[in-house]
Design an enzyme around this catalytic site. Structure first.
Site, short mmCIF file in Angstrom:
data_model
loop_
_atom_site.label_atom_id
_atom_site.label_comp_id
_atom_site.label_asym_id
_atom_site.label_seq_id
_atom_site.Cartn_x
_atom_site.Cartn_y
_atom_site.Cartn_z
N ASP A 1 45.47 33.16 27.47
CA ASP A 1 44.70 33.72 28.60
C ASP A 1 45.09 32.96 29.86
OD1 ASP A 1 42.92 34.67 30.42
OD2 ASP A 1 41.14 34.34 29.19
N ASN B 1 40.21 42.99 31.50
CA ASN B 1 41.11 44.10 31.88
C ASN B 1 41.75 43.89 33.26
OD1 ASN B 1 40.95 47.74 32.32
ND2 ASN B 1 42.56 46.54 31.40
N CYS C 1 43.99 40.82 33.51
CA CYS C 1 45.15 39.93 33.27
C CYS C 1 45.96 40.38 32.06
CB CYS C 1 44.70 38.49 33.09
SG CYS C 1 43.89 37.79 34.55
N ARG C 2 45.48 40.06 30.85
CA ARG C 2 46.32 40.26 29.66
C ARG C 2 46.54 41.71 29.30
NH1 ARG C 2 42.71 36.56 26.00
NH2 ARG C 2 41.21 37.51 27.41
N SER C 3 45.46 42.52 29.27
CA SER C 3 45.67 43.91 28.80
C SER C 3 46.45 44.78 29.79
CB SER C 3 44.36 44.58 28.34
OG SER C 3 43.44 44.68 29.39
N CYS D 1 41.55 43.38 26.39
CA CYS D 1 41.27 41.94 26.55
C CYS D 1 39.83 41.82 27.06
CB CYS D 1 42.27 41.28 27.48
SG CYS D 1 42.24 41.90 29.18
P1 4NP Z 1 41.69 38.96 30.93
O1 4NP Z 1 41.31 37.63 31.73
O2 4NP Z 1 40.66 39.11 29.82
O3 4NP Z 1 43.04 38.66 30.41
O4 4NP Z 1 41.66 40.11 31.92
C1 4NP Z 1 40.01 37.41 32.20
C2 4NP Z 1 39.62 38.04 33.34
C3 4NP Z 1 38.34 37.85 33.83
C4 4NP Z 1 37.47 37.04 33.14
C5 4NP Z 1 37.87 36.42 31.97
C6 4NP Z 1 39.17 36.60 31.49
N1 4NP Z 1 36.18 36.84 33.66
O5 4NP Z 1 35.44 36.04 33.07
O6 4NP Z 1 35.81 37.48 34.66
#
Ligand code: 4NP
Length: 161
Positions: free
Chosen positions: A130, A18, A20-22, A15
């Protein structure tokens, strides 16, 4: 006659951050693979570098804990070109991440790229929601989506139709 090669599947979930989703997808896949008796390598990584070395988002840890899974020991890392040789399958959370992976993929590497929801009947091409700017209910929804994707992918890797 040459012996058929049995290659252990290796799956990398990707994702943006790294956190939340992944990591949720990695945890869901580990649980589904264990349930199905599938021997596979699993990891997760982010396209970005913001959260290298960090544990998953607290809300992601909370949702897995509620489902009996502990991801507190996971640590963020960034996707690297080596990953396209190390993993047989690289599975992205959304189309932006998939497009970035396709741009990054070395031409001679064989990793098969897909979206998490490509492995769920009727949801091919869709993004895992997300939850980063959401609340606990958004994390529950993400957990449900990655669990469905993990279940579908485990079934495919086990050779089911
Ligand atoms: P993820 O969510 O891609 O599912 O881990 C996010 C985590 C952090 C950020 C964006 C999305 N960020 O912009 O820091």
């Amino acid at each position: 006659m040459t012996k058929p090669q049995i290659v252990k599947p290796s799956v990398l979930f990707v994702c943006l951050g790294n956190i939340c989703r992944s990591p949720l997808a990695e945890a869901a896949f580990r649980a589904e693979a264990a349930r199905a008796g599938l021997d596979a390598e699993v990891d997760s990584a982010g396209m970005g570098s913001w959260h290298i070395g960090e544990p998953p988002d607290r809300r992601a840890q909370a949702v897995t804990r509620a489902h009996g899974v502990d991801i507190a020991g996971y640590r963020g890392r960034q996707v690297s070109p080596d990953d396209f040789y190390r993993f047989s399958h690289i599975v992205a959370a959304d189309r932006e991440n998939l497009a970035a992976l396709r741009r990054m993929q070395p031409k001679d590497s064989t990793a098969k790229l897909s979206l998490v929801l490509d492995h769920v009947p009727g949801r091919a091409g869709q993004a895992v929601a997300d939850p980063y700017y959401g609340d606990a209910s958004d994390f529950e929804r993400t957990w449900a989506e990655v669990s469905a994707g993990a279940q579908g992918l485990v079934r495919e890797l086990k050779g089911a139709p």
